[in-house]
Design a protein around this motif. Structure first.
Motif: not given
Length: 181
Positions: A27-54
């Motif tokens: 989750l922390l890595f995903g938030i970092y990747s989204i904030s840095r402007g990753s090209t896979m932004k939507y995938l990271w949002v999904l991964i972060c959602f799953l991490c929060v659920y877990t």
């Protein structure tokens, strides 16, 4: 009489605690990747959602209880110094979805929500797991005596009794026919 069932400590550590910690790190890595402007932004949002659920299911909602106590008056699910207690009188719903081959149960108590009333029980990981399974299924049958599952169980018991009677009658007949011959 109170019965207590405990999750195996090593298994609990690996399946619940380590999995939750790994989800927090991702989750922390995903938030970092989204904030840095990753090209896979939507995938990271999904991964972060799953991490929060877990994280919620593992640590907050006690979906994987470390300790289950079944008493005459109540049933409780506990982990991380949190306990969800359900009085048997207040049980309006106690549905179990059995995964027999995997020896797991998914239990929904009363009106389940994200934070309370949903429990995954890996029977093999608990001490005295056969007794735990039997007691949980008995509670379900008491709460829902007219459910399809309860009726099928009653019919299966009646069928087995009839089958035993038929076998004993046949044995008696075969002995008589042998004696006559």
């Amino acid at each position: 009489m109170s019965k207590e069932y405990l999750f195996n400590k090593k298994t609990f550590l690996i399946r619940v605690i380590y999995a939750g910690i790994l989800a927090a790190i991702v989750l922390l890595f995903g938030i970092y990747s989204i904030s840095r402007g990753s090209t896979m932004k939507y995938l990271w949002v999904l991964i972060c959602f799953l991490c929060v659920y877990t994280i919620i299911t593992n640590f907050i909602s006690i979906s994987y209880p470390q300790r289950i106590v079944i008493d005459n008056d109540e049933i409780s699910f506990s982990a991380f110094k949190k306990t969800h207690v359900f009085s048997r009188k207040e049980l309006k719903g106690f549905k179990i979805k059995e995964l027999k081959l995997a020896e797991k149960m998914y239990i929904r108590v009363n009106k389940p929500s994200l934070f309370k009333g949903r429990y995954w029980i890996d029977l093999k990981a608990y001490n005295n797991h056969k007794d735990l399974s039997k007691n949980l299924l008995e509670i379900e049958e008491i709460v829902h005596p007219n459910s399809l599952k309860a009726n099928i169980k009653k019919n299966n018991i009646m069928y087995e009794e009839r089958k035993k009677k038929d076998v004993s009658k046949r044995k008696g007949r075969s002995h008589k026919s042998r004696d006559e011959a």
